[in-house]
Design a protein around this motif. Structure first.
Motif, PDB file in Angstrom:
ATOM      1  N   MET A 114       0.846  -1.184   0.000  1.00 12.90           N
ATOM      2  CA  MET A 114       0.000   0.000   0.000  1.00 12.90           C
ATOM      3  C   MET A 114       0.888   1.242   0.000  1.00 12.90           C
ATOM      4  SD  MET A 114      -2.960   1.142   2.757  1.00 12.90           S
ATOM      5  CE  MET A 114      -2.154   0.225   4.076  1.00 12.90           C
ATOM      6  N   ARG A 174      -2.610   4.996   2.087  1.00 14.17           N
ATOM      7  CA  ARG A 174      -2.770   4.804   3.532  1.00 14.17           C
ATOM      8  C   ARG A 174      -3.280   6.079   4.186  1.00 14.17           C
ATOM      9  NH1 ARG A 174      -0.123   5.484   8.368  1.00 14.17           N
ATOM     10  NH2 ARG A 174      -0.398   3.778   9.888  1.00 14.17           N
ATOM     11  N   CYS A 220      -6.950   6.589   3.446  1.00 18.27           N
ATOM     12  CA  CYS A 220      -7.809   5.676   4.191  1.00 18.27           C
ATOM     13  C   CYS A 220      -7.932   6.091   5.649  1.00 18.27           C
ATOM     14  CB  CYS A 220      -7.283   4.246   4.081  1.00 18.27           C
ATOM     15  SG  CYS A 220      -7.573   3.511   2.462  1.00 18.27           S
ATOM     16  N   GLN A 253     -15.318   0.501   5.923  1.00 13.73           N
ATOM     17  CA  GLN A 253     -15.351  -0.774   5.206  1.00 13.73           C
ATOM     18  C   GLN A 253     -16.776  -1.145   4.802  1.00 13.73           C
ATOM     19  OE1 GLN A 253     -13.303  -2.913   8.345  1.00 13.73           O
ATOM     20  NE2 GLN A 253     -11.552  -3.314   7.024  1.00 13.73           N
ATOM     21  N   ASN A 276      -9.435  -2.925   0.537  1.00 12.26           N
ATOM     22  CA  ASN A 276      -8.242  -3.741   0.790  1.00 12.26           C
ATOM     23  C   ASN A 276      -7.246  -2.984   1.683  1.00 12.26           C
ATOM     24  OD1 ASN A 276      -9.225  -5.838  -0.776  1.00 12.26           O
ATOM     25  ND2 ASN A 276      -8.165  -5.158  -2.640  1.00 12.26           N
ATOM     26  N   ALA A 277      -7.112  -1.695   1.429  1.00 11.90           N
ATOM     27  CA  ALA A 277      -6.197  -0.888   2.239  1.00 11.90           C
ATOM     28  C   ALA A 277      -6.704  -0.770   3.677  1.00 11.90           C
ATOM     29  CB  ALA A 277      -6.043   0.501   1.617  1.00 11.90           C
ATOM     30  N   ASN A 323      -8.549  -2.951   5.176  1.00 14.47           N
ATOM     31  CA  ASN A 323      -8.349  -4.277   5.771  1.00 14.47           C
ATOM     32  C   ASN A 323      -6.917  -4.420   6.274  1.00 14.47           C
ATOM     33  OD1 ASN A 323     -10.946  -5.202   5.335  1.00 14.47           O
ATOM     34  ND2 ASN A 323     -10.475  -6.063   3.328  1.00 14.47           N
ATOM     35  N   THR A 324      -5.983  -3.857   5.526  1.00 18.14           N
ATOM     36  CA  THR A 324      -4.580  -3.896   5.938  1.00 18.14           C
ATOM     37  C   THR A 324      -4.365  -3.122   7.232  1.00 18.14           C
ATOM     38  OG1 THR A 324      -3.850  -4.083   3.643  1.00 18.14           O
ATOM     39  CG2 THR A 324      -2.221  -3.365   5.240  1.00 18.14           C
ATOM     40  N   LEU A 325      -5.061  -1.986   7.347  1.00 14.93           N
ATOM     41  CA  LEU A 325      -4.942  -1.180   8.571  1.00 14.93           C
ATOM     42  C   LEU A 325      -5.411  -1.947   9.791  1.00 14.93           C
ATOM     43  CD1 LEU A 325      -6.169   2.380   7.518  1.00 14.93           C
ATOM     44  CD2 LEU A 325      -3.828   1.645   7.935  1.00 14.93           C
ATOM     45  N   THR A 326      -6.450  -2.761   9.618  1.00 16.77           N
ATOM     46  CA  THR A 326      -7.007  -3.477  10.767  1.00 16.77           C
ATOM     47  C   THR A 326      -6.304  -4.795  11.048  1.00 16.77           C
ATOM     48  OG1 THR A 326      -8.672  -4.515   9.322  1.00 16.77           O
ATOM     49  CG2 THR A 326      -9.311  -2.501  10.487  1.00 16.77           C
ATOM     50  N   SER A 327      -5.509  -5.265  10.078  1.00 19.60           N
ATOM     51  CA  SER A 327      -4.847  -6.556  10.264  1.00 19.60           C
ATOM     52  C   SER A 327      -3.399  -6.432  10.702  1.00 19.60           C
ATOM     53  CB  SER A 327      -4.892  -7.363   8.963  1.00 19.60           C
ATOM     54  OG  SER A 327      -4.182  -6.706   7.931  1.00 19.60           O
ATOM     55  N   THR A 328      -2.928  -5.173  10.808  1.00 19.97           N
ATOM     56  CA  THR A 328      -1.557  -4.942  11.261  1.00 19.97           C
ATOM     57  C   THR A 328      -1.594  -4.058  12.498  1.00 19.97           C
ATOM     58  OG1 THR A 328      -1.374  -3.009   9.803  1.00 19.97           O
ATOM     59  CG2 THR A 328      -0.578  -5.105   8.957  1.00 19.97           C
TER      60      THR A 328
END
Length: 205
Positions: free
Chosen positions: A1, A6, A9, A69, A194-195, A197-202
């Motif tokens: 990303m 980022r 988002c 989301q 998708n971006a 989702n990345t924020l919430t998975s890291t």
């Protein structure tokens, strides 16, 4: 990303969190300081080094991230008012950018408040609300907030809602500064989801 995506988002999550809390307040539902504090901080972050610095901790935008989301997927009927507020705030931000006089008054007012109030305290609602009325309310576009008439008539609730709306305008401004555009919400929904989702998975800072 990319950094730009980022940043977009994070700012969009801030916008969604503001809109979500406006709807909650209008219906007398609970809001937590953990959700409100980053939004109050954003109002006074006029010269940040990064988008993360605007909110203090992106981790406190989890409500906004999850709301973003859902809005970018298939928003439920329950989120219809939140979506309406998001779009209205984006429109207001666009109009505000065209009014250098109001932008100047807004910045000046925030600087004056910075030295006289505690940003992360409920006592800030009344003066920020008054600033909203002197600036944003002068635009030819208003946010029509719907909810419980008895609740909306309470001065402290009205002040809190105007403060959250100003925070929403701040996030919308930041979103635009970071390269966000309204057409992205239609044509880049998948990329944004998708971006997010990345924020919430890291781990968030």
């Amino acid at each position: 990303m990319t950094v730009a995506l980022r940043d977009q988002c994070i700012a969009f999550a801030g916008l969604c969190q503001s809109a979500l809390l406006v709807d909650r307040c209008a219906h007398g539902l609970a809001t937590s300081s953990r959700e409100i504090d980053p939004l109050l901080k954003s109002i006074f972050a006029t010269n940040p080094d990064s988008v993360d610095d605007v909110y203090g901790s992106v981790n406190q935008l989890r409500s906004g991230i999850s709301t973003a989301q859902e809005l970018l997927t298939k928003p439920s009927a329950e989120l219809a008012p939140t979506l309406r507020y998001v779009m209205a705030l984006l429109d207001i931000e666009t109009r505000l950018r065209r009014r250098s006089d109001l932008t100047h008054l807004l910045r000046e007012g925030i600087e004056q408040l910075r030295g006289s109030v505690t940003p992360l305290d409920e006592s800030v609602f009344a003066p920020v609300s008054a600033l909203y009325q002197r600036t944003i309310s002068k635009l030819d576009r208003r946010v029509h907030v719907t909810g419980s008439p008895e609740i909306l008539q309470r001065n402290e609730i009205a002040a809190k809602i105007r403060t959250l709306l100003l925070a929403g305008v701040r996030s919308a401004w930041l979103w635009h500064q970071s390269g966000g555009r309204r057409w992205h919400l239609l044509l880049r929904r998948s990329t944004m989801r998708n971006a997010l989702n990345t924020l919430t998975s890291t781990p968030l800072h």
